[in-house]
Scaffold this motif. Structure first.
Motif, PDB file in Angstrom:
ATOM      1  N   SER A 162       0.841  -1.009  -0.327  1.00  0.00           N
ATOM      2  CA  SER A 162       0.062  -0.014  -0.045  1.00  0.00           C
ATOM      3  C   SER A 162       0.652   1.205   0.192  1.00  0.00           C
ATOM      4  CB  SER A 162      -1.306  -0.043   1.302  1.00  0.00           C
ATOM      5  OG  SER A 162      -1.474   1.449   1.563  1.00  0.00           O
ATOM      6  N   LEU A 163       0.469   2.147  -0.847  1.00  0.00           N
ATOM      7  CA  LEU A 163       0.746   3.243  -0.701  1.00  0.00           C
ATOM      8  C   LEU A 163       0.826   4.382   0.851  1.00  0.00           C
ATOM      9  CD1 LEU A 163       0.814   4.320  -4.390  1.00  0.00           C
ATOM     10  CD2 LEU A 163       2.616   3.550  -3.292  1.00  0.00           C
ATOM     11  N   GLY A 164      -0.215   4.036   1.276  1.00  0.00           N
ATOM     12  CA  GLY A 164      -0.480   4.851   2.447  1.00  0.00           C
ATOM     13  C   GLY A 164      -1.533   6.169   1.872  1.00  0.00           C
ATOM     14  N   LYS A 165      -0.866   7.198   2.338  1.00  0.00           N
ATOM     15  CA  LYS A 165      -1.580   8.687   2.331  1.00  0.00           C
ATOM     16  C   LYS A 165      -0.760   9.018   0.792  1.00  0.00           C
ATOM     17  CE  LYS A 165       2.043  10.610   5.490  1.00  0.00           C
ATOM     18  NZ  LYS A 165       2.036  11.630   6.685  1.00  0.00           N
ATOM     19  N   TRP A 166       0.433   8.223   0.285  1.00  0.00           N
ATOM     20  CA  TRP A 166       0.906   8.864  -0.396  1.00  0.00           C
ATOM     21  C   TRP A 166       0.433   8.768  -1.827  1.00  0.00           C
ATOM     22  CZ3 TRP A 166       4.820  12.231  -0.043  1.00  0.00           C
ATOM     23  CH2 TRP A 166       5.125  12.836   1.189  1.00  0.00           C
ATOM     24  N   TYR A 167      -0.336   7.679  -2.098  1.00  0.00           N
ATOM     25  CA  TYR A 167      -1.040   7.340  -3.602  1.00  0.00           C
ATOM     26  C   TYR A 167      -2.102   8.791  -3.921  1.00  0.00           C
ATOM     27  CZ  TYR A 167      -5.736   8.852  -1.607  1.00  0.00           C
ATOM     28  OH  TYR A 167      -7.230   9.163  -1.212  1.00  0.00           O
ATOM     29  N   PHE A 168      -1.583   9.747  -3.065  1.00  0.00           N
ATOM     30  CA  PHE A 168      -2.900  10.868  -3.926  1.00  0.00           C
ATOM     31  C   PHE A 168      -1.524  11.738  -4.119  1.00  0.00           C
ATOM     32  CE2 PHE A 168      -3.998  14.436  -5.095  1.00  0.00           C
ATOM     33  CZ  PHE A 168      -5.482  14.444  -5.902  1.00  0.00           C
ATOM     34  N   PRO A 169      -0.451  12.189  -3.946  1.00  0.00           N
ATOM     35  CA  PRO A 169       0.342  12.358  -4.801  1.00  0.00           C
ATOM     36  C   PRO A 169       1.267  12.153  -5.672  1.00  0.00           C
ATOM     37  CG  PRO A 169       0.980  12.763  -2.520  1.00  0.00           C
ATOM     38  CD  PRO A 169       0.048  11.640  -2.633  1.00  0.00           C
ATOM     39  N   ILE A 170       1.037  10.334  -5.432  1.00  0.00           N
ATOM     40  CA  ILE A 170       1.920   9.581  -6.537  1.00  0.00           C
ATOM     41  C   ILE A 170       1.554   9.171  -7.801  1.00  0.00           C
ATOM     42  CG2 ILE A 170       2.887   7.541  -6.927  1.00  0.00           C
ATOM     43  CD1 ILE A 170       3.552   7.430  -4.029  1.00  0.00           C
ATOM     44  N   GLY A 171       0.016   9.280  -7.394  1.00  0.00           N
ATOM     45  CA  GLY A 171      -1.576   8.791  -8.530  1.00  0.00           C
ATOM     46  C   GLY A 171      -1.551  10.177  -9.570  1.00  0.00           C
ATOM     47  N   ALA A 172      -1.501  11.314  -9.175  1.00  0.00           N
ATOM     48  CA  ALA A 172      -1.279  12.893  -9.609  1.00  0.00           C
ATOM     49  C   ALA A 172      -0.086  13.178 -10.527  1.00  0.00           C
ATOM     50  CB  ALA A 172      -2.184  13.533  -8.134  1.00  0.00           C
ATOM     51  N   ILE A 173       0.999  12.710 -10.122  1.00  0.00           N
ATOM     52  CA  ILE A 173       2.159  13.505 -10.764  1.00  0.00           C
ATOM     53  C   ILE A 173       2.122  11.945 -12.014  1.00  0.00           C
ATOM     54  CG2 ILE A 173       4.394  13.119 -10.789  1.00  0.00           C
ATOM     55  CD1 ILE A 173       4.563  13.514  -7.645  1.00  0.00           C
ATOM     56  N   ALA A 174       1.624  10.512 -11.575  1.00  0.00           N
ATOM     57  CA  ALA A 174       1.733   9.744 -12.544  1.00  0.00           C
ATOM     58  C   ALA A 174       1.001   9.907 -13.734  1.00  0.00           C
ATOM     59  CB  ALA A 174       1.413   7.926 -11.877  1.00  0.00           C
ATOM     60  N   VAL A 175      -0.779  10.186 -13.777  1.00  0.00           N
ATOM     61  CA  VAL A 175      -1.239  10.821 -14.396  1.00  0.00           C
ATOM     62  C   VAL A 175      -0.994  11.535 -15.837  1.00  0.00           C
ATOM     63  CG1 VAL A 175      -3.844  11.177 -14.948  1.00  0.00           C
ATOM     64  CG2 VAL A 175      -3.623   9.542 -13.247  1.00  0.00           C
ATOM     65  N   THR A 176      -0.878  13.216 -14.713  1.00  0.00           N
ATOM     66  CA  THR A 176      -0.053  14.305 -14.774  1.00  0.00           C
ATOM     67  C   THR A 176       1.181  13.810 -16.469  1.00  0.00           C
ATOM     68  OG1 THR A 176      -0.885  15.613 -13.234  1.00  0.00           O
ATOM     69  CG2 THR A 176       0.366  16.227 -15.149  1.00  0.00           C
ATOM     70  N   TRP A 177       2.196  13.171 -16.204  1.00  0.00           N
ATOM     71  CA  TRP A 177       3.314  12.441 -16.718  1.00  0.00           C
ATOM     72  C   TRP A 177       2.507  12.044 -18.190  1.00  0.00           C
ATOM     73  CZ3 TRP A 177       7.910  13.218 -18.558  1.00  0.00           C
ATOM     74  CH2 TRP A 177       8.286  12.601 -18.926  1.00  0.00           C
ATOM     75  N   VAL A 178       1.500  10.972 -17.641  1.00  0.00           N
ATOM     76  CA  VAL A 178       1.359   9.930 -19.212  1.00  0.00           C
ATOM     77  C   VAL A 178       0.504  10.836 -20.002  1.00  0.00           C
ATOM     78  CG1 VAL A 178      -0.442   8.135 -19.569  1.00  0.00           C
ATOM     79  CG2 VAL A 178       1.171   8.345 -17.353  1.00  0.00           C
ATOM     80  N   THR A 179      -0.605  11.765 -19.515  1.00  0.00           N
ATOM     81  CA  THR A 179      -0.823  12.823 -20.562  1.00  0.00           C
ATOM     82  C   THR A 179       0.399  13.478 -21.496  1.00  0.00           C
ATOM     83  OG1 THR A 179      -2.471  13.194 -19.107  1.00  0.00           O
ATOM     84  CG2 THR A 179      -2.167  15.110 -20.734  1.00  0.00           C
ATOM     85  N   PHE A 180       1.362  13.999 -20.676  1.00  0.00           N
ATOM     86  CA  PHE A 180       2.311  15.043 -21.533  1.00  0.00           C
ATOM     87  C   PHE A 180       2.552  13.616 -22.286  1.00  0.00           C
ATOM     88  CE2 PHE A 180       6.652  14.818 -21.445  1.00  0.00           C
ATOM     89  CZ  PHE A 180       6.673  15.829 -22.340  1.00  0.00           C
ATOM     90  N   ILE A 181       3.026  12.764 -21.852  1.00  0.00           N
ATOM     91  CA  ILE A 181       4.009  11.550 -22.280  1.00  0.00           C
ATOM     92  C   ILE A 181       3.140  11.525 -23.845  1.00  0.00           C
ATOM     93  CG2 ILE A 181       3.466   9.693 -21.655  1.00  0.00           C
ATOM     94  CD1 ILE A 181       6.761  10.855 -22.596  1.00  0.00           C
ATOM     95  N   VAL A 182       1.697  10.978 -23.149  1.00  0.00           N
ATOM     96  CA  VAL A 182       1.337  11.063 -24.700  1.00  0.00           C
ATOM     97  C   VAL A 182       0.770  11.361 -26.178  1.00  0.00           C
ATOM     98  CG1 VAL A 182      -1.277  10.035 -25.249  1.00  0.00           C
ATOM     99  CG2 VAL A 182      -0.265   8.817 -23.811  1.00  0.00           C
ATOM    100  N   VAL A 183       0.522  12.552 -25.640  1.00  0.00           N
ATOM    101  CA  VAL A 183       1.051  14.134 -25.990  1.00  0.00           C
ATOM    102  C   VAL A 183       1.407  13.998 -27.145  1.00  0.00           C
ATOM    103  CG1 VAL A 183       0.340  16.546 -26.664  1.00  0.00           C
ATOM    104  CG2 VAL A 183      -0.911  15.344 -25.269  1.00  0.00           C
ATOM    105  N   LEU A 184       2.499  14.287 -26.583  1.00  0.00           N
ATOM    106  CA  LEU A 184       4.261  14.138 -27.639  1.00  0.00           C
ATOM    107  C   LEU A 184       4.827  13.389 -28.365  1.00  0.00           C
ATOM    108  CD1 LEU A 184       7.501  15.060 -27.327  1.00  0.00           C
ATOM    109  CD2 LEU A 184       7.954  13.835 -25.532  1.00  0.00           C
ATOM    110  N   LEU A 185       4.169  11.393 -28.068  1.00  0.00           N
ATOM    111  CA  LEU A 185       4.591  10.149 -29.086  1.00  0.00           C
ATOM    112  C   LEU A 185       3.159  10.588 -30.214  1.00  0.00           C
ATOM    113  CD1 LEU A 185       5.139   8.206 -26.784  1.00  0.00           C
ATOM    114  CD2 LEU A 185       6.731   8.986 -27.777  1.00  0.00           C
ATOM    115  N   PHE A 186       2.799  11.798 -30.406  1.00  0.00           N
ATOM    116  CA  PHE A 186       1.776  11.367 -31.509  1.00  0.00           C
ATOM    117  C   PHE A 186       2.713  12.228 -32.763  1.00  0.00           C
ATOM    118  CE2 PHE A 186      -2.147  10.499 -29.268  1.00  0.00           C
ATOM    119  CZ  PHE A 186      -2.022   9.567 -30.173  1.00  0.00           C
ATOM    120  N   PHE A 187       3.485  13.644 -31.838  1.00  0.00           N
ATOM    121  CA  PHE A 187       4.013  14.202 -33.103  1.00  0.00           C
ATOM    122  C   PHE A 187       4.987  13.148 -34.184  1.00  0.00           C
ATOM    123  CE2 PHE A 187       3.165  17.649 -29.990  1.00  0.00           C
ATOM    124  CZ  PHE A 187       2.293  18.558 -30.783  1.00  0.00           C
TER     125      PHE A 187
END
Length: 527
Positions: free
Chosen positions: A444-469
């Motif tokens: 379990s990530l405990g209380k860290w699940y939210f910041p870690i998950g938020a960073i993960a989702v933001t990163w994936v959003t960025f990289i998906v846009v990048l890889l379409f170019f």
């Protein structure tokens, strides 16, 4: 606890099924039944073999070899060293979030199951549908891209061994791809016990070859190296994009393509003993090990690269082959290259197993055309052989992109986009609608699940846009990035299928059992 309470919420508390009275194997099957599925595989993957599987599927030395052209053109030495390291921090947030999900819900259904259970009830089926199709798209294109680069490696070996007299055509390379895919179909159709043992060989050849490549590049290059300053700071933009910052970002394609497939530990969890503990360990160790070894290999390559332009203008399909040729000579290069080809071959075999388990699980929930065929378990091997050949055939069709000049860019982009969208979907639901219904597993990530998950989702959003170019600013029909064609094609098919039909009958993961069971007393009941 009522039946609806058992399956509507997410639970991985094995105490609920009295697992203290049973060995780990029976506890796994009881937990799987609690998640809604009947055990259909033999649990013959140990902790070590599962870690080996997750690590081998990323095939660090072969993957770096396959994608070396990306950092080489997108920054040169800076692209190699920092273009690898920077994404590693963000990928680890994705891996941590996925490890927590896999520990809570260890089932071959994996990501699309997580989405279904964490989404609001009204949207659970749609979330599962989108995640499942994205994952299958990524899985199949990853098999194809791995085997395509394996074919390119063989083509490079032929060119070097004939001193440039023989350069295989795109048609010949595609023919090699078909042979590799057929061989992988045979390997992936084997019984679980055989596949589990093979992964121990996979990881030995993988780590051994990576270490050998690092040593060879540093030692055999002798005094013919760049300075430490140049190895870490010299920037060269050869992409065709005028903006250097944007050009550097394109180097991220290499680590993102390499650091995929670690969800494999979740997809084979129904074949793993102690899955709630083993799966997250395998995910995290596999990712961390690949990140460290990959960075060391690229640092060694940066020191040994005295001319970026020389490597980019090589006649060989893969520029790292030219670097090995420059450093080791013809015989040394062919010896090292042979080992790398073996690593890439076994990486493709491991990925074929992973993809087939995803196809099987999605078909088990009746989400694929012809699901009754793809969810069939072969009575002799007790593995989804039909699903294996579905993956092989689909990969062969994707391989037709090999006739374009940017085949690897297109296949790599499509696999990363498909897989990471499927990774991000349940993570996003975990930190939003699933916060109250999620019950952690062993990890379990405990209380860290939210910041870690938020960073993960933001990163994936960025990289998906990048890889379409596209890789260059002024793309033509031959050198455009066809990842958008693959992804949008699948998206259009899945969307139309949903609107016209699936929304009326697909309800997400279905139960294949009515209540948790145990094989201890042979009566299908838990004492």
């Amino acid at each position: 606890m009522s039946e609806s309470e058992k399956f509507d919420g997410v639970t991985s508390k094995v105490d609920n099924v009295h697992t203290d009275h049973y060995p780990a194997l029976n506890a796994d099957d009881a937990l799987l039944a609690e998640l809604g599925y009947r055990a259909e595989f033999k649990r013959e993957f140990s902790l070590l073999e599962t870690i080996a599987f997750a690590f081998s599927i990323m095939g660090v030395v072969a993957s770096v070899t396959s994608t070396f052209s990306f950092p080489l053109s997108a920054g040169g030495h800076v692209g190699m060293v920092w273009g690898w390291l920077i994404p590693c921090f963000f990928v680890m947030t994705v891996a941590l979030s996925m490890a927590e999900l896999a520990s809570s819900m260890p089932t071959s259904a994996g990501l699309y199951y997580f989405s279904a259970k964490l989404a609001p009830p009204k949207w659970a089926a749609l979330a599962s549908w989108i995640t499942g199709w994205a994952n299958i798209t990524g899985q199949i294109t990853l098999v194809c891209s791995i085997d395509f680069t394996c074919a390119q490696m063989i083509a490079s070996a032929v060119t070097v061994s004939t001193d440039g007299a023989t350069v295989l055509s795109a048609s010949a390379t595609y023919g090699i791809l078909l042979v590799i895919l057929f061989c992988h179909g045979l390997v992936c159709s084997a019984a679980t016990s055989i596949l589990a043992r093979l992964n121990l060989f996979y990881v030995v050849i993988n780590i051994g070859t990576t270490v050998a490549a690092i040593i060879a590049l540093l030692v055999c290059s002798g005094g013919n190296k760049v300075s430490t300053k140049d190895a870490f700071t010299l920037f060269e933009n050869s992409t065709g994009w005028t903006n250097n910052g944007w050009a550097f970002l394109l180097a991220f394609t290499a680590p993102m393509w390499t650091l995929t497939g670690y969800d494999s530990a979740a997809h084979i969890s129904e074949e793993v003993a102690g899955a709630a503990r083993t799966a997250p360990i395998a995910i995290l160790l596999g990712v961390a090990g690949t990140q460290i070894l990959g960075w060391l290999l690229l640092i060694a390559a940066s020191f040994a690269t005295v001319s970026v332009a020389d490597l980019l203008t090589t006649d060989l399909p893969l520029p790292l082959g030219q670097l090995f040729l420059n450093v080791l000579g013809k015989r040394g290069m062919l010896a090292m290259w042979s080992l790398i080809i073996v690593v890439q071959f076994v990486t493709g075999a491991a990925q074929g197993v992973d993809a087939s388990r995803v196809v099987f699980a999605f078909a088990r929930d009746n989400a694929l055309p012809g699901s009754r065929w793809w969810k069939h378990i072969n009575p002799r091997t007790q593995t989804p052989v039909n699903a294996v050949w579905f993956v092989i055939t689909s990969s062969a069709l994707c391989g037709l992109l090999g006739f374009s000049t940017t085949a690897l860019t297109s296949l790599a982009g499509a696999s990363v986009i498909g897989l990471y969208v499927s990774y991000a979907a349940p993570i996003l639901l975990r930190i939003t609608s699933g916060r109250d219904k999620f019950v952690p597993g062993v990890f379990s990530l405990g209380k860290w699940y939210f910041p870690i998950g938020a960073i993960a989702v933001t990163w994936v959003t960025f990289i998906v846009v990048l890889l379409f170019f596209p890789p260059a600013q002024n793309a033509t029909a031959l050198d455009m990035n066809y990842a958008v064609v693959i992804i949008m094609g699948v998206f259009a098919f899945a969307s139309l299928s949903w609107v016209l039909s699936a929304r009326n009958w697909f309800t997400g993961p279905i139960k294949t059992v009515d209540e948790p069971t145990s094989s201890v007393d042979g009566k299908g009941s838990v004492e």
